[in-house]
Design an enzyme around this catalytic site. Structure first.
Site, PDB file in Angstrom:
ATOM      1  N   GLY A  13       0.897  -1.200   0.094  1.00 52.11           N
ATOM      2  CA  GLY A  13       0.083   0.066  -0.055  1.00 52.11           C
ATOM      3  C   GLY A  13       0.712   1.361  -0.044  1.00 52.11           C
ATOM      4  O   GLY A  13       2.076   1.259  -0.573  1.00 52.11           O
ATOM      5  N   ASN A  68       4.593   4.490   9.521  1.00 52.93           N
ATOM      6  CA  ASN A  68       3.309   4.449   8.468  1.00 52.93           C
ATOM      7  C   ASN A  68       2.487   3.468   8.919  1.00 52.93           C
ATOM      8  O   ASN A  68       1.271   3.468   8.481  1.00 52.93           O
ATOM      9  CB  ASN A  68       3.866   3.972   7.183  1.00 52.93           C
ATOM     10  CG  ASN A  68       2.922   3.774   6.034  1.00 52.93           C
ATOM     11  OD1 ASN A  68       2.191   4.208   5.705  1.00 52.93           O
ATOM     12  ND2 ASN A  68       2.788   2.190   5.648  1.00 52.93           N
ATOM     13  N   TYR A 132      -9.741   4.281  14.969  1.00 52.93           N
ATOM     14  CA  TYR A 132      -9.078   4.504  13.968  1.00 52.93           C
ATOM     15  C   TYR A 132      -8.632   6.108  14.053  1.00 52.93           C
ATOM     16  O   TYR A 132      -7.562   6.719  14.338  1.00 52.93           O
ATOM     17  CB  TYR A 132      -9.381   4.352  12.592  1.00 52.93           C
ATOM     18  CG  TYR A 132      -8.671   4.646  11.556  1.00 52.93           C
ATOM     19  CD1 TYR A 132      -7.362   3.929  11.216  1.00 52.93           C
ATOM     20  CD2 TYR A 132      -8.807   5.598  10.425  1.00 52.93           C
ATOM     21  CE1 TYR A 132      -6.222   4.155  10.287  1.00 52.93           C
ATOM     22  CE2 TYR A 132      -7.964   5.881   9.456  1.00 52.93           C
ATOM     23  CZ  TYR A 132      -6.604   5.243   9.336  1.00 52.93           C
ATOM     24  OH  TYR A 132      -5.885   5.477   8.248  1.00 52.93           O
ATOM     25  N   ILE A 165      -7.401   6.871  -0.495  1.00 53.83           N
ATOM     26  CA  ILE A 165      -6.177   6.469  -1.221  1.00 53.83           C
ATOM     27  C   ILE A 165      -6.634   5.170  -1.584  1.00 53.83           C
ATOM     28  O   ILE A 165      -7.183   4.152  -0.711  1.00 53.83           O
ATOM     29  CB  ILE A 165      -5.024   6.475  -0.405  1.00 53.83           C
ATOM     30  CG1 ILE A 165      -4.804   7.679   0.390  1.00 53.83           C
ATOM     31  CG2 ILE A 165      -4.002   6.114  -1.370  1.00 53.83           C
ATOM     32  CD1 ILE A 165      -4.731   8.920  -0.657  1.00 53.83           C
TER      33      ILE A 165
END
Length: 231
Positions: A13, A68, A132, A165
């Site tokens: 990703g 990340n 999240y 994304i």
């Protein structure tokens, strides 16, 4: 200074795109990911991560870091389970601190460092994202705090906040055939969903040695979703 950059969750990703861009920019990229890479480790395991990074740092300092790694855990507020909140913290937040602490002595010794925390547009609020959004917002607080603490050492700390994304992670949390997903994409002012390379380009700016006068900032890579009524 070292031209090595550590990228967590860099096997797939957005992380993989950041790694590819880093190599194209001439960096010696070190990917840490349980799914594969240069350092294969479960980043939720603090002791294992510390040991793996100690081994990697024995080969030389790493003065650039991209935190990340992350996961989504989508659920409505009344359905978000405590164990999901803990899992989100263990993956989305704690590895950033573990990696920062491991690399920091080398950065201070070099008088140089570049740190990029990959947060999310969801940190500003998004339905079905209690765990999240909370953990991605935590990264923004850490970004600002670290920027203040480390500026005197030549170390900058910034964040990027991706919007929608096109990755496997996004599609798992946002099924393409869902009306909610279609609404998200149609709301993007630039008229398209983002690409991993869009985020990698923003990260590359913060990693550059010429970006030393920018620290503590968050750049939303969201096609305009954080602007005005689109928010």
């Amino acid at each position: 200074m070292s031209d090595r950059v550590l990228i967590t969750g860099g096997a797939n990703g957005i992380g993989a795109a950041i790694a590819a861009r880093g190599r194209a920019d001439g960096f010696d990229v070190v990917v840490a990911d349980r799914a594969g890479g240069d350092v294969v480790v479960d980043l939720t395991d603090v002791d294992a991560t510390r040991a793996a990074l100690e081994t990697e740092l024995a080969r030389g300092p790493i003065t650039r870091l991209v935190n990340n790694v992350g996961a989504v855990f989508p659920a409505a507020v009344e359905e978000q389970r405590p164990e999901e909140m803990q899992a989100a913290w263990d993956l989305n937040v704690r590895p950033a601190l573990t990696c920062m602490q491991a690399l920091l002595p080398g950065m201070k010794a070099a008088g140089f460092g570049r740190v990029v925390n990959v947060s999310s547009r969801a940190a500003l609020g998004k339905e079905l994202r209690t765990a999240y959004s909370a953990t991605k917002a935590a990264l923004l607080g850490m970004t600002r705090t670290w920027a203040l603490e480390l500026a005197g050492h030549g170390i900058t700390v910034n964040a990027v906040g991706p919007g929608p994304i096109a990755t496997d992670l996004f599609e798992r949390a946002n099924p393409p055939d869902s009306p909610r997903t279609r609404a998200i994409v149609e709301a993007v002012p630039v008229g398209r969903i983002g690409r991993p390379e869009d985020v990698a380009h923003a990260v590359a700016y913060f990693l550059d040695s010429g970006s030393g006068f920018v620290t503590g900032q968050t750049l939303y890579v969201c096609g305009g979703l954080t602007v005005g009524l689109s928010e």
